[in-house]
Every structure is written in C-alpha cells, then in structure tokens.
Design an enzyme around this catalytic site. Sequence first.
Site, PDB file in Angstrom:
ATOM      1  CG  ASN A   1      -1.970  -0.863   1.251  1.00 38.47           C
ATOM      2  OD1 ASN A   1      -2.072  -1.728   0.038  1.00 38.47           O
ATOM      3  ND2 ASN A   1      -3.028  -1.118   2.123  1.00 38.47           N
ATOM      4  CB  VAL A   2       0.370   4.615  -1.397  1.00 40.92           C
ATOM      5  CG1 VAL A   2      -0.849   5.100  -0.715  1.00 40.92           C
ATOM      6  CG2 VAL A   2       1.127   5.708  -1.865  1.00 40.92           C
ATOM      7  CE  LYS A   3      -1.541   1.823   5.968  1.00 37.26           C
ATOM      8  NZ  LYS A   3      -2.476   1.882   7.122  1.00 37.26           N
ATOM      9  N   GLY A   4       2.762   2.296   2.864  1.00 41.65           N
ATOM     10  CA  GLY A   4       3.859   1.929   3.424  1.00 41.65           C
ATOM     11  C   GLY A   4       4.283   1.537   4.833  1.00 41.65           C
ATOM     12  CG  PHE A   5       6.995  -0.384   7.634  1.00 42.15           C
ATOM     13  CD1 PHE A   5       6.909  -0.842   8.801  1.00 42.15           C
ATOM     14  CD2 PHE A   5       8.526  -0.906   7.331  1.00 42.15           C
ATOM     15  CE1 PHE A   5       7.434  -1.068  10.136  1.00 42.15           C
ATOM     16  CE2 PHE A   5       9.219  -1.571   8.476  1.00 42.15           C
ATOM     17  CZ  PHE A   5       8.598  -1.337   9.557  1.00 42.15           C
TER      18      PHE A   5
END
Lengths: 319, 249
Positions: free
Chosen positions: B122-126
């Site tokens: 997902n674009v929000k990532g980590f």
Amino acid sequence: MLLSELEGQGQHLGLISIGYDGERTDSLNPLILKPPIRCPAGTLVATTDTLVRRSKAASETLVDTGLRTPLGTVSIFRLMSPAEIEVAGPSSASGAQEAAAAMLELGAERVIVDGSIDRRATAAPEMAEAVITSTGAVLGSSEEEVAAITEKAIELSTLPVLDDRRLRDRLNLGEGCCLLVGPDGAKPLPPTLPLTASTRDLREAGAFEGGRDAAFYVPGSVPESFLAALIPLVTPGPLKVVAENPTRIFLRERSPRWYGERGVRLEVLNRAEVRAISVNPVAPLSHELDSPALREAISCRCPGLPVFDVAAPDYSAPA
Amino acid sequence: MTGIRPYADHEDDGIVQVSFTLPLPRGGASRTGALDVARRMGLASGEVVHQTELTAGYTYVVLYGRFEGRIDPYVREGLHRESMSQEEIDVFVAAELGRPIVVVGASTGSDTHSIGIDAMLNVKGFDGDHGLEGYRSFEVHNLGSQIDNADLLAQALEISADAIVVSQTVTQQDLHVHNLTELCEMVEAQGIRSDTVLVCGGPRISEELAKELGYDAGFSKGTRPADLATYLAREMAARAAVQARSEGG
C-alpha cells in the site's frame, strides 16, 4: 543411503535438491539436527558456490546454470574427492530439468532429485522416470494414521490413465486449453475457470449438458474447490476430470476415491512413476512410531509398492 | 581458532542475554528454574540479573550466560544487497524494463493479518517508506487477507503478473508452510513458474526456508518496501537480460 548404494554399483551420479538439504539444522525448526549428505568422488552436484566453499569440498565448476535462488546462483560442480556437502539446487521443476539434462550431458548415468516439503512438481512424468515417495511419523501419531495419509497420496499419484481413445482425441491435446468435452465436441473454457468456479459458473458453462460422456480437461492446476463445485452437477452420469498428471491436482480434504464415489472421476493423461515408499518412523522432537508396524500398515494400504526404512536394523538394499 | 561468538563487555567473551517468563512466583524457585533453563540451553556461568513478578505466579527473568561455541559465518551472494531508493528504483526499472512491474499480493489461507502485505504494497507503506503502490515502476494489486491460493493464482493469470508476493503471519502448526508450498506447486502446475517471480514474507520466513519451499526470495521482520522493490527490480532486470541473450542467439 541411496547415494552410497548407487556408488556401490559404480554409477556416475548427479545430485539435485529442489529445496535445501545437507544443512546442519532444519529450516523450520533449528532445534532439529539434519543428517549430512555424503557424496562420493566424481559426483556432479547442483548447488551454489557459497555452499560448496562452505563445505570445503575439493571440486571443479563445470557449468554456471544462471538459475538464481534465495541462497545464490546454481552451478554444477564435480567433486574431486568424497565430501559432505549442502545442496541447494534450482527451485523450479523446469530449472531442475535443465540441470538434470546438463548433468546427463556431462556424463552422469543417473540423476537423483531430492524433493522438499509437500513439493510434487518434480515427480511429474516428464521430469522423473521413477519416484520414491517419502512419508513418516511427522504426519500422524499412530501407524494407522500415517498409513491412511500415505495411501491418499499414493492413490493420487497412481490415478487411472485416460484410456478412452475417442475422448483423448477430443481433448485436442497440445493446445494447452481448458476444455469441456461432450457428445457434440469440445468447448474451450477460460483458463482461470477451474481456479475460481462455483457450481453456478460451471452450470452456466454447460457442465451438466454432457451427460455420461462429459469430461473436463484441465491442463493446469486442479484445485479441490473445483471438484467440490462439480458434485451437484453429476446427475445423470459421472463427470470426468482429466488432468495432465497427478502433480497438478491439489486435494487437502478428501481423496480421489471420495470424489469418485460422488460421481466426479479423476483421471490423468500421464501418471507418476511411483516405484517405492520410504518411511521415517521418527517425528523429530515429538514421537517415534514402531518401524515394522508402520511399514506393515503402509504395505497393506499400498499393495505392490516396496516400503523401506533405510535406518531400520533389518534394512537391506533391494537387489 | 576460527569462527566468531557473541560478546558483551569485551570481544570474544561469549556473553548473551536471555529473557523469558516462568510460571513460578518470584523467588528462589524462579531463580533456580531460570538457571536450569540456561544450563539446558548450553549457556555456561548463568546469572539471573533481573526478576519481576508479572502477575501472581508468573515471573519475568533476565539472565546472562556464556555461549562457548563459535559460529562460522559465511557471506552469500546476497539477494539482499544494499537497497536502492524509490527514485533510483523508478529510474532503474524504466531503463531496464521500460514498463512497470506487475505485482499481485495477498495474505493467503486462513491468515487474517494484512499488516505485512499492506506495509509492503500500500502507498502508505511502513515507517516513512512508501509501499510499492507509491512507485511509478510498479503496478500493484493487493488482494488483502484470507485469500485462497487458487484465487490468487487466477488473479495473477488475469493480470499477467510478473510477481506474486505472499505474506504469511499465522504460524500455528506450521500452517503457513502448507499454504506456501501449495501456491508454489499450483504456479508450477499452471505452467507459469519460470515467468513468475515468487516472493514470500513473514516473521518466520528466512532465505533458507524460502528456498526449501520453492520461492525465489523470502523476507522477514525488518524488511522495508524499498528492500522488496529493489529485489523485484533487480530480479526482473536479470531475467530480461537472460531473455535478451537467448533471443539474440
């Protein structure tokens, strides 16, 4: 054991593992110690450069296969002296086939492909001329339970081969296309249909129209959900599902016989060449079954196949 | 003397710290029990340095001990070489492939955890690192959690995926192993194994286990999306180079 027996016959051997073998501890549970793999001098081994260096085996590199794995790129080495070695060969069936062909070209008379957990693709008939199925106490807590699970696996591996010539002709082999075959000919189906189909999808695809002569030809994966979805459509006659070979059929819950009893009959174009069953009566860090009783239970359920425990005191190499 | 060992105060002292909970009240029994654990773990000179009663009858213990063996580390041809930045990856993929890499991912089987796959895709990532959706060089299809292997494979076929990324978090009874091997075998059966980069990830996944299960790569805790993106970019470029060589005769 197999390696030393074949060495005793003076055969030039090739060794491939599609998993990872000969390592000191198990990949899943590092508390489980694994036995080393001892190879005679002259053995051809498909593994990575790092693992050969780690084993300190005297060897020469013959071919860089270019096949990449999580443990490095696979090359084919010739051992210059006897050695204990970690073997991590190509991971895919096509990679193993490529490496085996190269080894035969390099002078190996026989290539042994060591399998891995639940991995069956290299047992396909186009890959292996003979298959030894390995089973053991890790599958169950009693001899009878292990034998029942083994029987299911053998039943799958030795499914009947489609011998209906008329149907074979209709399957239009070589097209690699998923087909529904009925009295009026063959109808192509989307390749993803067996993967996702519900009973309703299959009814709409016309599965019920074929009557007694209906058959699905599935060249790719045959998941259990596909067979289950076909059961309500078997009236008035059985539906046949023809797979390329047993390694493409994925049954977790039921056996081929269970589906056959409900009118969904599984057949294959080519069967796996299962020649023997090897058993390990020890489940590491858990329990141990009685080896003679386990072999006896498996022999009763899988008649015609020799059953070996190579670590048993009464083991002797087959003639 | 070859090999290395852990150290705490000075190099080669072999000292390690271990912490665990015993189902015993804090006191002499918990101390003796902890030392017994150390001994059976093969640690010499065990010393309990901290004990806290977590709740009645349960004690958290920290102990020191000396590991007397040595390990023989070896450096593999690393899958996990130094990762590129997002911008570097986008430039690299554009230059090497000239098109985005198509990725389908999921947590499969009964695994309800989507944290791992979401963090990677997902674009929000980590931790401030964008997931693959945030890259120009990836076309991402995240199917979420509890996805059947057959459905994941069908989706991979529908979109002609270059890579299948599977996350497995649930580990009871080694269920993840059976899910992972089944997917690998289904991809083989479908005849697309050579054309598909197969990647697995999860807390218990190691490179050795990934190899055992038939995957091209395995990622464990601490993996950042850029690590996965870098691996996929380099692997796809390597495959493209092999194909170009074979087509060139």
